[in-house]
Design a protein around this motif. Structure first.
Motif, PDB file in Angstrom:
ATOM      1  N   ARG A 154     -11.847  76.751 -34.593  1.00 16.38           N
ATOM      2  CA  ARG A 154     -11.374  78.023 -34.051  1.00 16.38           C
ATOM      3  C   ARG A 154     -11.710  78.159 -32.569  1.00 16.38           C
ATOM      4  NH1 ARG A 154     -13.189  78.979 -39.214  1.00 16.38           N
ATOM      5  NH2 ARG A 154     -11.657  79.875 -40.650  1.00 16.38           N
ATOM      6  N   SER A 155     -12.892  77.674 -32.188  1.00 14.56           N
ATOM      7  CA  SER A 155     -13.255  77.702 -30.771  1.00 14.56           C
ATOM      8  C   SER A 155     -12.345  76.789 -29.958  1.00 14.56           C
ATOM      9  CB  SER A 155     -14.717  77.281 -30.593  1.00 14.56           C
ATOM     10  OG  SER A 155     -15.583  78.204 -31.194  1.00 14.56           O
ATOM     11  N   ASP A 156     -12.043  75.601 -30.485  1.00 15.05           N
ATOM     12  CA  ASP A 156     -11.115  74.695 -29.800  1.00 15.05           C
ATOM     13  C   ASP A 156      -9.754  75.345 -29.643  1.00 15.05           C
ATOM     14  OD1 ASP A 156     -13.069  72.749 -29.699  1.00 15.05           O
ATOM     15  OD2 ASP A 156     -12.328  71.638 -31.438  1.00 15.05           O
ATOM     16  N   PHE A 157      -9.296  75.984 -30.716  1.00 15.75           N
ATOM     17  CA  PHE A 157      -7.983  76.616 -30.686  1.00 15.75           C
ATOM     18  C   PHE A 157      -7.958  77.762 -29.673  1.00 15.75           C
ATOM     19  CE2 PHE A 157      -5.250  80.068 -32.205  1.00 15.75           C
ATOM     20  CZ  PHE A 157      -4.013  79.448 -32.122  1.00 15.75           C
ATOM     21  N   PHE A 158      -9.006  78.581 -29.672  1.00 16.17           N
ATOM     22  CA  PHE A 158      -9.025  79.719 -28.760  1.00 16.17           C
ATOM     23  C   PHE A 158      -9.054  79.267 -27.308  1.00 16.17           C
ATOM     24  CE2 PHE A 158     -11.546  82.892 -26.338  1.00 16.17           C
ATOM     25  CZ  PHE A 158     -10.589  83.885 -26.326  1.00 16.17           C
ATOM     26  N   LEU A 159      -9.845  78.238 -27.028  1.00 11.55           N
ATOM     27  CA  LEU A 159      -9.922  77.754 -25.657  1.00 11.55           C
ATOM     28  C   LEU A 159      -8.569  77.211 -25.205  1.00 11.55           C
ATOM     29  CD1 LEU A 159     -11.879  77.457 -23.338  1.00 11.55           C
ATOM     30  CD2 LEU A 159     -12.439  75.186 -24.142  1.00 11.55           C
ATOM     31  N   GLY A 204      -9.911  90.684 -29.159  1.00 11.45           N
ATOM     32  CA  GLY A 204     -10.819  89.983 -30.060  1.00 11.45           C
ATOM     33  C   GLY A 204     -10.373  88.607 -30.463  1.00 11.45           C
ATOM     34  N   LEU A 205      -9.679  87.901 -29.594  1.00 15.38           N
ATOM     35  CA  LEU A 205      -9.127  86.618 -29.980  1.00 15.38           C
ATOM     36  C   LEU A 205     -10.103  85.481 -29.759  1.00 15.38           C
ATOM     37  CD1 LEU A 205      -5.553  87.138 -28.580  1.00 15.38           C
ATOM     38  CD2 LEU A 205      -6.383  87.510 -30.875  1.00 15.38           C
ATOM     39  N   GLY A 206     -11.262  85.533 -30.409  1.00 14.20           N
ATOM     40  CA  GLY A 206     -12.047  84.330 -30.433  1.00 14.20           C
ATOM     41  C   GLY A 206     -13.482  84.377 -29.995  1.00 14.20           C
ATOM     42  N   LEU A 207     -13.999  85.500 -29.548  1.00 13.09           N
ATOM     43  CA  LEU A 207     -15.374  85.479 -29.085  1.00 13.09           C
ATOM     44  C   LEU A 207     -16.381  85.452 -30.229  1.00 13.09           C
ATOM     45  CD1 LEU A 207     -15.259  87.917 -26.056  1.00 13.09           C
ATOM     46  CD2 LEU A 207     -15.283  85.436 -26.075  1.00 13.09           C
ATOM     47  N   ASN A 208     -15.938  85.797 -31.421  1.00  9.99           N
ATOM     48  CA  ASN A 208     -16.840  85.785 -32.560  1.00  9.99           C
ATOM     49  C   ASN A 208     -16.259  84.891 -33.645  1.00  9.99           C
ATOM     50  OD1 ASN A 208     -18.972  86.407 -34.241  1.00  9.99           O
ATOM     51  ND2 ASN A 208     -17.982  88.231 -35.070  1.00  9.99           N
ATOM     52  N   LEU A 209     -16.079  83.612 -33.292  1.00 10.09           N
ATOM     53  CA  LEU A 209     -15.380  82.713 -34.199  1.00 10.09           C
ATOM     54  C   LEU A 209     -16.311  81.884 -35.065  1.00 10.09           C
ATOM     55  CD1 LEU A 209     -12.505  81.432 -31.916  1.00 10.09           C
ATOM     56  CD2 LEU A 209     -12.492  83.266 -33.572  1.00 10.09           C
ATOM     57  N   ASP A 210     -17.585  81.840 -34.751  1.00  7.38           N
ATOM     58  CA  ASP A 210     -18.478  80.978 -35.524  1.00  7.38           C
ATOM     59  C   ASP A 210     -18.514  81.394 -36.992  1.00  7.38           C
ATOM     60  OD1 ASP A 210     -19.040  79.506 -33.328  1.00  7.38           O
ATOM     61  OD2 ASP A 210     -20.875  80.585 -32.818  1.00  7.38           O
ATOM     62  N   GLY A 211     -18.359  82.685 -37.243  1.00  8.36           N
ATOM     63  CA  GLY A 211     -18.349  83.156 -38.623  1.00  8.36           C
ATOM     64  C   GLY A 211     -17.004  83.017 -39.288  1.00  8.36           C
ATOM     65  N   GLY A 212     -16.049  82.425 -38.607  1.00 12.44           N
ATOM     66  CA  GLY A 212     -14.743  82.227 -39.201  1.00 12.44           C
ATOM     67  C   GLY A 212     -13.897  83.474 -39.212  1.00 12.44           C
ATOM     68  N   VAL A 213     -14.094  84.356 -38.248  1.00  8.29           N
ATOM     69  CA  VAL A 213     -13.385  85.633 -38.267  1.00  8.29           C
ATOM     70  C   VAL A 213     -12.647  85.842 -36.961  1.00  8.29           C
ATOM     71  CG1 VAL A 213     -13.629  88.122 -38.421  1.00  8.29           C
ATOM     72  CG2 VAL A 213     -15.074  86.662 -39.829  1.00  8.29           C
ATOM     73  N   PHE A 214     -11.345  86.049 -37.052  1.00  9.04           N
ATOM     74  CA  PHE A 214     -10.588  86.565 -35.928  1.00  9.04           C
ATOM     75  C   PHE A 214     -10.636  88.082 -36.039  1.00  9.04           C
ATOM     76  CE2 PHE A 214      -8.410  82.448 -36.176  1.00  9.04           C
ATOM     77  CZ  PHE A 214      -8.330  82.113 -34.837  1.00  9.04           C
ATOM     78  N   SER A 215     -10.947  88.773 -34.971  1.00 12.05           N
ATOM     79  CA  SER A 215     -10.970  90.232 -35.037  1.00 12.05           C
ATOM     80  C   SER A 215      -9.720  90.849 -34.455  1.00 12.05           C
ATOM     81  CB  SER A 215     -12.199  90.778 -34.295  1.00 12.05           C
ATOM     82  OG  SER A 215     -12.225  90.304 -32.961  1.00 12.05           O
ATOM     83  N   GLY A 216      -8.816  90.023 -33.941  1.00  3.59           N
ATOM     84  CA  GLY A 216      -7.583  90.551 -33.373  1.00  3.59           C
ATOM     85  C   GLY A 216      -6.568  90.894 -34.437  1.00  3.59           C
ATOM     86  N   PRO A 217      -5.532  91.645 -34.080  1.00  3.21           N
ATOM     87  CA  PRO A 217      -4.508  92.040 -35.044  1.00  3.21           C
ATOM     88  C   PRO A 217      -3.565  90.914 -35.404  1.00  3.21           C
ATOM     89  CG  PRO A 217      -3.926  92.817 -32.855  1.00  3.21           C
ATOM     90  CD  PRO A 217      -5.303  92.222 -32.740  1.00  3.21           C
ATOM     91  N   GLY A 218      -3.582  89.842 -34.651  1.00  2.00           N
ATOM     92  CA  GLY A 218      -2.681  88.725 -34.925  1.00  2.00           C
ATOM     93  C   GLY A 218      -2.432  87.958 -33.648  1.00  2.00           C
ATOM     94  N   PHE A 219      -2.375  86.648 -33.760  1.00  2.26           N
ATOM     95  CA  PHE A 219      -2.213  85.827 -32.576  1.00  2.26           C
ATOM     96  C   PHE A 219      -1.473  84.568 -32.957  1.00  2.26           C
ATOM     97  CE2 PHE A 219      -4.036  82.873 -29.308  1.00  2.26           C
ATOM     98  CZ  PHE A 219      -3.394  83.463 -28.240  1.00  2.26           C
ATOM     99  N   VAL A 220      -0.463  84.214 -32.185  1.00  3.78           N
ATOM    100  CA  VAL A 220       0.351  83.057 -32.528  1.00  3.78           C
ATOM    101  C   VAL A 220       0.587  82.223 -31.282  1.00  3.78           C
ATOM    102  CG1 VAL A 220       2.509  84.314 -32.197  1.00  3.78           C
ATOM    103  CG2 VAL A 220       2.477  82.292 -33.641  1.00  3.78           C
ATOM    104  N   LEU A 221       0.643  80.919 -31.471  1.00  7.89           N
ATOM    105  CA  LEU A 221       0.799  79.996 -30.360  1.00  7.89           C
ATOM    106  C   LEU A 221       1.814  78.938 -30.752  1.00  7.89           C
ATOM    107  CD1 LEU A 221      -0.494  79.209 -27.553  1.00  7.89           C
ATOM    108  CD2 LEU A 221      -1.943  77.646 -28.844  1.00  7.89           C
ATOM    109  N   SER A 222       2.713  78.616 -29.828  1.00  5.72           N
ATOM    110  CA  SER A 222       3.643  77.509 -30.034  1.00  5.72           C
ATOM    111  C   SER A 222       2.876  76.210 -29.830  1.00  5.72           C
ATOM    112  CB  SER A 222       4.812  77.608 -29.048  1.00  5.72           C
ATOM    113  OG  SER A 222       5.588  76.433 -29.082  1.00  5.72           O
ATOM    114  N   THR A 223       2.702  75.442 -30.889  1.00  5.48           N
ATOM    115  CA  THR A 223       1.825  74.277 -30.811  1.00  5.48           C
ATOM    116  C   THR A 223       2.384  73.190 -29.908  1.00  5.48           C
ATOM    117  OG1 THR A 223       2.829  73.562 -32.906  1.00  5.48           O
ATOM    118  CG2 THR A 223       0.688  74.636 -33.018  1.00  5.48           C
ATOM    119  N   TRP A 224       3.673  72.918 -30.005  1.00  2.63           N
ATOM    120  CA  TRP A 224       4.218  71.823 -29.194  1.00  2.63           C
ATOM    121  C   TRP A 224       4.224  72.173 -27.719  1.00  2.63           C
ATOM    122  CZ3 TRP A 224       8.410  72.904 -26.229  1.00  2.63           C
ATOM    123  CH2 TRP A 224       9.228  73.969 -26.613  1.00  2.63           C
TER     124      TRP A 224
END
Length: 426
Positions: free
Chosen positions: A92-97, A250-270
């Motif tokens: 999750r940290s890798d993804f957020f960064l 809240g997109l990622g600062l508290n990810l160690d516990g496996g929790v996104f606190s944001g309402p939703g976040f999406v990223l185009s992977t390619w």
């Protein structure tokens, strides 16, 4: 709230039944919710095809999208990019960064941020340093605007509420005045980001800098529920404002516990992969001009030119010693190979640019113990006369750890310098 974890390009059997059970609805209603979600994601990312599909047996599969998606009031879909391991505690940290890098185009790009690995700190520290740098760049041009305020004063400088002339308050007459102020939704968002960062950062000096910044921004109200676009005159603040918005939601600062606190976040992977590859090459080859999607003339249709646009063109003294193209599609459980379509496209690029070496860059799906962070592994090579097309997989798991981005850049620099030396360019 139930969270269903999907990994991109892998089917999740029985997912529709599971969602129906936790939501207390029928499977047909789940399909309706999936349709609505797909429509939203397609509109957001500009996709034509559904990014989340379902099979006749009720399995779900995500393609080209990652992040946290709210399906309904009871179920969230957590979609892991194919190049990250959902079993890893750091994915999750890798993804957020990666997401912040793509969203802002700025994180990690300052020399003072990425100069060394010894003082980088953790993810929150990295974000805080980036935020402070972006703020410092613009603090001499604060975000200010006019608003009408009301105060009590015995000096009649402004529009007076004439009823209070006869019955004034103890502090004076009620005066309405147009004033230039820093109290607005934009600064409120910046201030809210500072408040969130302070307890997340372990470094005492960084906490002190953030508190100083918070006092500089004060007073401000609560962050807005909707982040309004910046006025054109304040476009220099765009990157700081976007980063603050990501922090506040809240997109990622508290990810160690496996929790996104944001309402939703999406990223185009390619597209995120393409962006990351271009940035790696740019940082690895500072003496080259790196041009993304440059148009090269491949041929003509009557009098009209036909162009080829490779993802990455490193240019030095007018020459292009090699080309690079970011590729995303690989298959799980099978030996990776350059497919025919990628080969034909590569040959067209090489012909248009009049060069002989093409590197195809794929995200590695191998675990870090098989391929270390930043390493490029050559998995296929095709020679066509003098032209060479090589396929590399690149490991990015561990991006968010201390010095992770520098390891990626170092790996790119070592490989590219060896290739440039082979083709006779130093």
């Amino acid at each position: 709230m139930h969270r269903l974890v999907l990994q991109e390009l892998r089917s999740a059997p029985g997912a529709v039944r599971e969602i129906a059970s936790f939501s207390g609805i029928s499977e047909a209603e789940v399909l309706v919710h999936l349709r609505e979600l797909n429509d939203k994601v397609k509109s957001l990312l500009g996709y034509e095809d559904d990014p989340i599909t379902t099979s006749s047996s009720g399995a779900l599969k995500a393609d080209g999208v990652a992040g946290l998606l709210r399906l309904n009031a009871s179920v969230e879909l957590e979609v892991v990019p194919k190049f990250l391991d959902p079993a890893s505690p750091t994915w999750r940290s890798d993804f957020f960064l990666l997401a912040v890098l793509v969203k802002t185009g700025h994180l990690l790009l300052h020399d003072e941020i990425s100069a060394g690995t010894q003082d980088r700190g953790d993810l929150a520290m990295l974000i805080a340093r980036s935020f402070l740098t972006l703020y410092t760049e613009n603090e001499r041009r604060p975000i200010r605007g006019y608003r009408r305020g009301t105060r009590a004063d015995f000096a009649l400088d402004g529009d007076v509420d004439w009823e209070t002339v006869f019955l004034p308050d103890p502090d004076g007459f009620a005066v309405s005045q147009l004033e230039l102020t820093r109290q607005n939704a934009y600064n409120a968002t910046l201030a809210a980001a500072v408040r969130i960062l302070i307890p997340e950062v372990a470094d005492v000096d960084m906490q002190a800098q953030l508190r100083l910044l918070g006092r500089h921004l004060a007073p401000q109200g609560a962050a807005p529920a909707f982040f309004p676009p910046l006025p054109p005159r304040h476009r220099g603040w765009q990157q700081a404002y976007e980063l603050a918005s990501l922090i506040v939601t809240g997109l990622g600062l508290n990810l160690d516990g496996g929790v996104f606190s944001g309402p939703g976040f999406v990223l185009s992977t390619w597209s995120a992969w393409e962006f990351l590859c271009e940035e790696l090459v740019r940082r690895a080859l500072p003496d080259y001009t790196i041009v993304g999607q440059k148009q090269w003339v491949l041929g003509h249709r009557d009098a009209e030119e036909v162009y080829a646009k490779p993802d990455i063109s490193p240019i030095t003294k007018g020459a292009v010693p090699l080309l690079l193209d970011a590729k995303y599609k690989t298959r799980f459980g099978k030996s990776p190979r350059i497919n025919a379509g990628d080969l034909y496209e590569s040959l067209a690029f090489l012909r248009a640019v009049q060069t002989d070496h093409m590197l195809l860059l794929y995200p590695s799906v191998r675990p870090p113990d098989k391929l270390a962070l930043g390493e490029w592994h050559l998995f296929d090579q095709i020679n066509v006369d003098q032209q060479i097309v090589q396929g590399f997989e690149i490991q990015i798991q561990g991006l968010a750890r201390r010095g992770g981005f520098e390891e990626l850049v170092t790996g790119a620099r070592l490989l590219l310098n060896s290739k440039l030396g082979t083709v006779g360019v130093q």
